[in-house]
Design a protein around this motif. Structure first.
Motif, PDB file in Angstrom:
ATOM      1  N   GLY A   1       0.823  -1.215   0.000  1.00  0.00           N
ATOM      2  CA  GLY A   1       0.000   0.000   0.000  1.00  0.00           C
ATOM      3  C   GLY A   1       0.847   1.251   0.000  1.00  0.00           C
ATOM      4  N   SER A   2       1.894   1.253   0.813  1.00  0.00           N
ATOM      5  CA  SER A   2       2.808   2.388   0.876  1.00  0.00           C
ATOM      6  C   SER A   2       3.508   2.608  -0.461  1.00  0.00           C
ATOM      7  CB  SER A   2       3.844   2.157   1.971  1.00  0.00           C
ATOM      8  OG  SER A   2       4.854   3.124   1.930  1.00  0.00           O
ATOM      9  N   MET A   3       3.938   1.521  -1.084  1.00  0.00           N
ATOM     10  CA  MET A   3       4.618   1.642  -2.367  1.00  0.00           C
ATOM     11  C   MET A   3       3.662   2.111  -3.461  1.00  0.00           C
ATOM     12  SD  MET A   3       7.262  -1.566  -1.892  1.00  0.00           S
ATOM     13  CE  MET A   3       7.094  -2.157  -3.490  1.00  0.00           C
ATOM     14  N   ALA A   4       2.401   1.702  -3.408  1.00  0.00           N
ATOM     15  CA  ALA A   4       1.411   2.145  -4.389  1.00  0.00           C
ATOM     16  C   ALA A   4       1.135   3.641  -4.247  1.00  0.00           C
ATOM     17  CB  ALA A   4       0.124   1.352  -4.234  1.00  0.00           C
ATOM     18  N   VAL A   5       0.959   4.105  -3.015  1.00  0.00           N
ATOM     19  CA  VAL A   5       0.739   5.537  -2.782  1.00  0.00           C
ATOM     20  C   VAL A   5       1.969   6.332  -3.209  1.00  0.00           C
ATOM     21  CG1 VAL A   5       0.382   7.282  -0.994  1.00  0.00           C
ATOM     22  CG2 VAL A   5      -0.955   5.189  -0.960  1.00  0.00           C
ATOM     23  N   GLY A   6       3.151   5.824  -2.903  1.00  0.00           N
ATOM     24  CA  GLY A   6       4.378   6.489  -3.317  1.00  0.00           C
ATOM     25  C   GLY A   6       4.494   6.589  -4.821  1.00  0.00           C
ATOM     26  N   ALA A   7       4.126   5.526  -5.525  1.00  0.00           N
ATOM     27  CA  ALA A   7       4.181   5.547  -6.992  1.00  0.00           C
ATOM     28  C   ALA A   7       3.203   6.566  -7.561  1.00  0.00           C
ATOM     29  CB  ALA A   7       3.879   4.159  -7.542  1.00  0.00           C
ATOM     30  N   ILE A   8       2.018   6.644  -6.982  1.00  0.00           N
ATOM     31  CA  ILE A   8       1.035   7.631  -7.437  1.00  0.00           C
ATOM     32  C   ILE A   8       1.570   9.044  -7.231  1.00  0.00           C
ATOM     33  CG2 ILE A   8      -1.245   8.607  -6.943  1.00  0.00           C
ATOM     34  CD1 ILE A   8      -2.142   5.689  -6.382  1.00  0.00           C
ATOM     35  N   LEU A   9       2.191   9.305  -6.085  1.00  0.00           N
ATOM     36  CA  LEU A   9       2.750  10.633  -5.826  1.00  0.00           C
ATOM     37  C   LEU A   9       3.861  10.985  -6.808  1.00  0.00           C
ATOM     38  CD1 LEU A   9       2.860  10.711  -1.922  1.00  0.00           C
ATOM     39  CD2 LEU A   9       1.339  11.985  -3.420  1.00  0.00           C
ATOM     40  N   VAL A  10       4.732  10.032  -7.092  1.00  0.00           N
ATOM     41  CA  VAL A  10       5.827  10.282  -8.039  1.00  0.00           C
ATOM     42  C   VAL A  10       5.279  10.517  -9.445  1.00  0.00           C
ATOM     43  CG1 VAL A  10       7.830   9.224  -9.156  1.00  0.00           C
ATOM     44  CG2 VAL A  10       7.566   9.060  -6.677  1.00  0.00           C
ATOM     45  N   ILE A  11       4.291   9.749  -9.854  1.00  0.00           N
ATOM     46  CA  ILE A  11       3.710   9.918 -11.192  1.00  0.00           C
ATOM     47  C   ILE A  11       3.025  11.273 -11.318  1.00  0.00           C
ATOM     48  CG2 ILE A  11       1.895   9.077 -12.742  1.00  0.00           C
ATOM     49  CD1 ILE A  11       2.643   6.231 -11.734  1.00  0.00           C
ATOM     50  N   THR A  12       2.232  11.662 -10.312  1.00  0.00           N
ATOM     51  CA  THR A  12       1.558  12.960 -10.388  1.00  0.00           C
ATOM     52  C   THR A  12       2.559  14.105 -10.379  1.00  0.00           C
ATOM     53  OG1 THR A  12       1.179  13.010  -7.995  1.00  0.00           O
ATOM     54  CG2 THR A  12      -0.616  12.173  -9.382  1.00  0.00           C
ATOM     55  N   ALA A  13       3.659  13.934  -9.675  1.00  0.00           N
ATOM     56  CA  ALA A  13       4.700  14.975  -9.694  1.00  0.00           C
ATOM     57  C   ALA A  13       5.336  15.060 -11.073  1.00  0.00           C
ATOM     58  CB  ALA A  13       5.766  14.671  -8.644  1.00  0.00           C
ATOM     59  N   GLY A  14       5.510  13.920 -11.719  1.00  0.00           N
ATOM     60  CA  GLY A  14       6.136  13.902 -13.036  1.00  0.00           C
ATOM     61  C   GLY A  14       5.281  14.508 -14.130  1.00  0.00           C
ATOM     62  N   VAL A  15       3.971  14.278 -14.066  1.00  0.00           N
ATOM     63  CA  VAL A  15       3.087  14.788 -15.117  1.00  0.00           C
ATOM     64  C   VAL A  15       2.472  16.147 -14.772  1.00  0.00           C
ATOM     65  CG1 VAL A  15       2.550  12.504 -16.033  1.00  0.00           C
ATOM     66  CG2 VAL A  15       1.080  13.500 -14.293  1.00  0.00           C
ATOM     67  N   ARG A  16       2.755  16.664 -13.589  1.00  0.00           N
ATOM     68  CA  ARG A  16       2.286  17.975 -13.132  1.00  0.00           C
ATOM     69  C   ARG A  16       0.769  18.083 -13.065  1.00  0.00           C
ATOM     70  NH1 ARG A  16       5.868  22.939 -14.935  1.00  0.00           N
ATOM     71  NH2 ARG A  16       4.399  23.754 -13.465  1.00  0.00           N
ATOM     72  N   PHE A  17       0.101  16.974 -12.848  1.00  0.00           N
ATOM     73  CA  PHE A  17      -1.358  16.973 -12.804  1.00  0.00           C
ATOM     74  C   PHE A  17      -1.841  16.030 -11.715  1.00  0.00           C
ATOM     75  CE2 PHE A  17      -5.453  15.121 -14.086  1.00  0.00           C
ATOM     76  CZ  PHE A  17      -6.204  16.277 -14.169  1.00  0.00           C
ATOM     77  N   CYS A  18      -2.771  16.514 -10.891  1.00  0.00           N
ATOM     78  CA  CYS A  18      -3.369  15.704  -9.836  1.00  0.00           C
ATOM     79  C   CYS A  18      -4.887  15.691 -10.044  1.00  0.00           C
ATOM     80  CB  CYS A  18      -3.040  16.276  -8.467  1.00  0.00           C
ATOM     81  SG  CYS A  18      -3.801  15.376  -7.104  1.00  0.00           S
ATOM     82  N   PRO A  19      -5.460  14.516 -10.314  1.00  0.00           N
ATOM     83  CA  PRO A  19      -6.909  14.439 -10.526  1.00  0.00           C
ATOM     84  C   PRO A  19      -7.717  14.887  -9.305  1.00  0.00           C
ATOM     85  CG  PRO A  19      -5.850  12.405 -11.223  1.00  0.00           C
ATOM     86  CD  PRO A  19      -4.814  13.229 -10.539  1.00  0.00           C
ATOM     87  N   LEU A  20      -7.228  14.606  -8.109  1.00  0.00           N
ATOM     88  CA  LEU A  20      -7.935  15.029  -6.901  1.00  0.00           C
ATOM     89  C   LEU A  20      -7.964  16.552  -6.792  1.00  0.00           C
ATOM     90  CD1 LEU A  20      -9.413  14.131  -4.365  1.00  0.00           C
ATOM     91  CD2 LEU A  20      -7.223  14.061  -3.198  1.00  0.00           C
ATOM     92  N   TYR A  21      -6.864  17.211  -7.144  1.00  0.00           N
ATOM     93  CA  TYR A  21      -6.851  18.677  -7.160  1.00  0.00           C
ATOM     94  C   TYR A  21      -7.891  19.204  -8.147  1.00  0.00           C
ATOM     95  CZ  TYR A  21      -2.617  19.577  -4.385  1.00  0.00           C
ATOM     96  OH  TYR A  21      -1.697  19.703  -3.374  1.00  0.00           O
ATOM     97  N   ARG A  22      -8.035  18.554  -9.302  1.00  0.00           N
ATOM     98  CA  ARG A  22      -9.018  18.982 -10.305  1.00  0.00           C
ATOM     99  C   ARG A  22     -10.420  18.887  -9.733  1.00  0.00           C
ATOM    100  NH1 ARG A  22      -9.279  19.072 -15.945  1.00  0.00           N
ATOM    101  NH2 ARG A  22      -7.300  20.126 -15.647  1.00  0.00           N
ATOM    102  N   ILE A  23     -10.738  17.789  -9.048  1.00  0.00           N
ATOM    103  CA  ILE A  23     -12.064  17.597  -8.471  1.00  0.00           C
ATOM    104  C   ILE A  23     -12.344  18.655  -7.405  1.00  0.00           C
ATOM    105  CG2 ILE A  23     -13.467  16.053  -7.028  1.00  0.00           C
ATOM    106  CD1 ILE A  23     -12.042  13.719  -8.502  1.00  0.00           C
ATOM    107  N   LEU A  24     -11.329  18.958  -6.589  1.00  0.00           N
ATOM    108  CA  LEU A  24     -11.507  19.935  -5.505  1.00  0.00           C
ATOM    109  C   LEU A  24     -11.329  21.382  -5.955  1.00  0.00           C
ATOM    110  CD1 LEU A  24      -9.612  18.042  -2.663  1.00  0.00           C
ATOM    111  CD2 LEU A  24     -12.073  18.199  -3.022  1.00  0.00           C
ATOM    112  N   GLY A  25     -10.909  21.588  -7.200  1.00  0.00           N
ATOM    113  CA  GLY A  25     -10.730  22.950  -7.722  1.00  0.00           C
ATOM    114  C   GLY A  25      -9.484  23.636  -7.193  1.00  0.00           C
ATOM    115  N   ILE A  26      -8.456  22.863  -6.863  1.00  0.00           N
ATOM    116  CA  ILE A  26      -7.212  23.405  -6.319  1.00  0.00           C
ATOM    117  C   ILE A  26      -6.162  23.455  -7.415  1.00  0.00           C
ATOM    118  CG2 ILE A  26      -5.349  23.009  -4.656  1.00  0.00           C
ATOM    119  CD1 ILE A  26      -7.388  21.447  -2.967  1.00  0.00           C
ATOM    120  N   SER A  27      -5.358  24.509  -7.416  1.00  0.00           N
ATOM    121  CA  SER A  27      -4.239  24.600  -8.337  1.00  0.00           C
ATOM    122  C   SER A  27      -3.104  25.340  -7.635  1.00  0.00           C
ATOM    123  CB  SER A  27      -4.614  25.337  -9.609  1.00  0.00           C
ATOM    124  OG  SER A  27      -3.498  25.471 -10.449  1.00  0.00           O
ATOM    125  N   THR A  28      -1.923  24.716  -7.579  1.00  0.00           N
ATOM    126  CA  THR A  28      -0.754  25.371  -7.003  1.00  0.00           C
ATOM    127  C   THR A  28       0.194  25.837  -8.097  1.00  0.00           C
ATOM    128  OG1 THR A  28       0.381  23.257  -6.757  1.00  0.00           O
ATOM    129  CG2 THR A  28      -0.890  24.030  -4.874  1.00  0.00           C
TER     130      THR A  28
END
Length: 70
Positions: A40-67
């Protein structure tokens, strides 16, 4: 898919993601002795690394957040 992650957010996600991937492999601390928690930890870590690489977070889109400052 427009970017919604800023540089500080990307670096933080990448570092935390790498730590979550590496910690179970090094078994530090022993909380990762359970295979369910380790995978579980490795899966969450992989998701974080992938979202950092593509500069897009689907959860941020749903919540209307942009940094990202475009």
């Amino acid at each position: 898919m427009t970017a919604n992650l800023g540089n500080i957010d990307r670096v933080a996600r990448a570092l935390i993601g790498l730590a979550l991937i590496l910690a179970p492999l090094l078994n530090m601390p022993a909380v990762w002795s359970s295979s369910l928690v380790a995978y579980g930890s490795m899966a969450v870590g992989a998701i974080l690394v992938i979202t950092a690489g593509v500069r897009f977070c689907p959860l941020y889109r749903i919540l209307g957040i942009s940094t990202c400052k475009l």
